[in-house]
Design a protein around this motif. Structure first.
Motif, short mmCIF file in Angstrom:
data_model
loop_
_atom_site.label_atom_id
_atom_site.label_comp_id
_atom_site.label_asym_id
_atom_site.label_seq_id
_atom_site.Cartn_x
_atom_site.Cartn_y
_atom_site.Cartn_z
N UNK A 72 0.86 -1.19 0.00
CA UNK A 72 0.00 0.00 0.00
C UNK A 72 0.90 1.24 0.00
N UNK A 73 0.71 2.12 -0.98
CA UNK A 73 1.64 3.24 -1.14
C UNK A 73 0.94 4.60 -1.06
N UNK A 74 1.69 5.58 -0.60
CA UNK A 74 1.21 6.97 -0.56
C UNK A 74 1.60 7.65 0.74
N UNK A 75 2.07 8.90 0.61
CA UNK A 75 2.42 9.70 1.79
C UNK A 75 1.92 11.12 1.55
N UNK A 76 1.28 11.72 2.54
CA UNK A 76 0.91 13.13 2.39
C UNK A 76 1.29 13.89 3.67
N UNK A 77 1.57 15.17 3.51
CA UNK A 77 2.04 15.99 4.64
C UNK A 77 1.15 17.21 4.79
N UNK A 78 0.74 17.48 6.02
CA UNK A 78 0.05 18.74 6.32
C UNK A 78 0.76 19.35 7.54
N UNK A 91 2.51 0.28 3.39
CA UNK A 91 3.51 -0.45 2.60
C UNK A 91 4.69 0.40 2.17
N UNK A 92 4.68 1.68 2.56
CA UNK A 92 5.83 2.55 2.23
C UNK A 92 7.05 2.11 3.03
N UNK A 93 8.24 2.43 2.50
CA UNK A 93 9.49 1.99 3.11
C UNK A 93 9.92 2.96 4.23
N UNK A 94 10.19 2.41 5.43
CA UNK A 94 10.57 3.27 6.56
C UNK A 94 11.88 4.04 6.30
N UNK A 95 12.98 3.37 5.96
CA UNK A 95 14.23 4.14 5.78
C UNK A 95 14.13 5.20 4.68
N UNK A 96 13.35 4.95 3.64
CA UNK A 96 13.16 5.98 2.60
C UNK A 96 12.43 7.19 3.18
N UNK A 97 11.42 6.92 4.01
CA UNK A 97 10.67 8.02 4.63
C UNK A 97 11.58 8.88 5.49
N UNK A 103 15.72 15.29 4.56
CA UNK A 103 16.11 16.18 3.45
C UNK A 103 15.13 17.33 3.26
N UNK A 104 13.86 17.09 3.60
CA UNK A 104 12.84 18.15 3.48
C UNK A 104 12.90 19.14 4.64
N UNK A 105 13.73 18.83 5.64
CA UNK A 105 13.80 19.70 6.82
C UNK A 105 12.70 19.41 7.83
N UNK A 110 15.28 11.40 12.42
CA UNK A 110 16.70 11.14 12.11
C UNK A 110 17.33 10.00 12.91
N UNK A 111 16.98 9.86 14.20
CA UNK A 111 17.59 8.78 15.01
C UNK A 111 17.14 7.40 14.52
N UNK A 112 16.04 7.36 13.78
CA UNK A 112 15.49 6.07 13.34
C UNK A 112 15.89 5.75 11.90
N UNK A 113 17.02 6.34 11.47
CA UNK A 113 17.53 6.11 10.10
C UNK A 113 17.94 4.65 9.92
N UNK A 114 17.80 4.19 8.69
CA UNK A 114 18.31 2.88 8.24
C UNK A 114 17.71 1.66 8.95
N UNK A 115 16.59 1.83 9.63
CA UNK A 115 15.93 0.63 10.19
C UNK A 115 15.09 0.04 9.06
N UNK A 116 15.43 -1.16 8.60
CA UNK A 116 14.70 -1.70 7.45
C UNK A 116 13.24 -1.97 7.79
N UNK A 117 12.40 -2.03 6.77
CA UNK A 117 11.02 -2.42 7.02
C UNK A 117 10.02 -1.44 6.47
N UNK A 118 8.76 -1.83 6.52
CA UNK A 118 7.66 -0.98 6.05
C UNK A 118 7.21 -0.07 7.19
N UNK A 119 6.63 1.05 6.81
CA UNK A 119 6.13 2.00 7.81
C UNK A 119 5.05 1.32 8.67
#
Ligand code: FAD
Ligand code: EPU
Length: 348
Positions: A72-78, A91-97, A103-105, A110-119
């Protein structure tokens, strides 16, 4: 329409990379597809297993049921004046998020970087690293109730988060498929970099980007990359022991690493395994990792039985030497349902 494969090899779908088969592998891209999978008459009597990135799993045998791949894909920000709100399909990827948000500020992950798995899997064991846990950024979790096929939303408080624990491993175990996660990132950000080696890697004003890079560097220096050597991260949880046992162990082993916890002392299982001389212990293709004793790696061609034998030996040795019972963090999946190290080791 969901993509279906019969007698599918699961090796590419879990990070131990061990060959095993699922009777049916079906990819779900939407909640409607998930519902139709769970309503499918042909599969009515087959056990079903949700699968994210397979980074916390050991298949102990072929799975005689339907593996449901969450895509299941999709991310939105408010945002409002105080927070950014991230609504993420599970189904989105946690480390990508994490990388994207830093990068978006949008700081906080940040402390949860590189933990593999889905959100969507992150809430299940309340993933954590370097002083931050999923619960610290969680707003809500939405799941499909697998009995009623209705969508239910839980607030962060209702998720009963604990160390590597949540309601999804307790009251809702087996009956909830997580479909959406809401994250809430405070604009009044506070840097957290007191954990271990992290402190020495941050110079000058701590920023979200600096912490992200330092966490990545630390993780890459000790944790094996599953794409190179199959593994599922920490194989065991860090056990919490009584104050009396802690005092006795500390007197005997002054270098023991442990931290005060609400129910006693949380001991570094990696220290126990390492100091028991188990780094490099190997059966077949499975080995206690040479840098991080809490991780069991697939050196190539490991079978589930190899991993089980290594894990059992580690557990028994630690128990004999320190009177501490190690509980595995990795989820053991048997022929038709979840199982555990104790039960599969009895069958060897
Ligand atoms: P999977 O392995 O696919 O599934 C795990 C369990 O959740 C299974 O029982 C599965 O049936 C169930 N499940 C999957 N999706 C759903 C869903 N949508 N709804 C309901 N149930 C579901 N963890 C940490 O906490 N901190 C770390 O620092 C950390 N580091 C790691 C490093 C490495 C190299 C590796 C390989 C793992 C590490 N882990 C860590 C463990 C792992 O990253 C987490 O447990 C992660 O959340 C697993 O996500 P996944 O999608 O791969 O789950
Ligand atoms: N240690 C040793 N020898 C080892 C490994 C560790 O002596 O072989 C000692 C270290 O020197 C350190 C202490 O044990 O003093 C803790 O080690 P580390 O900082 O590497 O963390 P950990 O307790 O082994 C936990 C999590 C990790 C998470 C890190 C960072 C658990 C079970 N594991 O590991 O999570 O990334 O802290 O926060 O809580 C996971 O859950 O899969 C995982 C990788």
């Amino acid at each position: 329409m969901s993509q279906i494969t019969l007698n599918a090899n699961l090796a590419p779908y879990h990070t131990f990379g061990i060959d095993c088969q699922a009777k049916v592998l079906v990819k779900a891209n939407s909640v409607a597809e998930l519902i139709s999978i769970y309503q499918n008459d042909d599969w009515q009597y087959l056990p079903k297993l949700p699968l994210g990135s397979g980074s916390n799993m050991l298949f102990t045998s072929d799975f005689e049921g339907v593996v449901v791949l969450n895509r299941l894909k999709g991310i939105s920000v408010t945002e409002d004046g105080d927070f950014w709100y991230l609504e993420c399909e599970s189904g989105e990827d946690w480390p990508d998020l994490v990388e994207w948000s830093v990068k978006q500020g949008l700081h906080g992950l940040e402390n949860l970087a590189l933990i593999p798995g889905c959100i969507g899997t992150a809430p299940i064991q309340n993933i954590g690293a370097y002083g931050v846990e999923f619960k610290d950024v969680c707003d809500y979790v939405e799941y499909l109730d697998l009995t009623t096929l209705q969508v239910v939303r839980l607030s962060m408080d209702e998720c009963q988060f604990g160390y590597r624990d949540s309601i999804f491993k307790k009251g809702l175990y087996g009956n909830a498929l997580i479909i959406k996660v809401g994250l809430k990132l405070a604009k009044s950000w506070q840097a957290k970099f007191q954990y271990g080696a992290l402190q020495n890697l941050i110079t000058g004003e701590p920023t979200s980007v600096k912490i992200f890079e330092a966490v990545k560097e630390t993780r890459q220096s000790k944790l094996p990359n599953p794409e190179v050597e199959g593994n599922a991260g920490s194989f065991f949880k860090n056990p919490v022991i009584t104050k009396d046992l802690y005092k006795a162990l500390k007197a005997k082993h002054p270098s023991l690493v442990a931290f005060e916890a609400p129910e006693g002392f949380k001991v570094a299982a990696g220290w126990l395994i390492d100091n028991a001389g188990l780094k490099g212990y190997q059966v077949g293709g499975a080995r206690v990792h040479d840098n991080q004793a809490l991780v069991i790696v697939n050196k190539g061609g490991a079978t589930a039985q190899d991993v089980i034998q290594v894990a059992r030996h580690v557990q028994q040795t630690v128990k004999q030497r320190y009177s501490v019972e190690l509980e595995h963090e990795v989820r053991f999946i048997g022929r038709t349902q979840e199982t555990c190290l104790h039960d599969v080791a009895m069958g060897l």
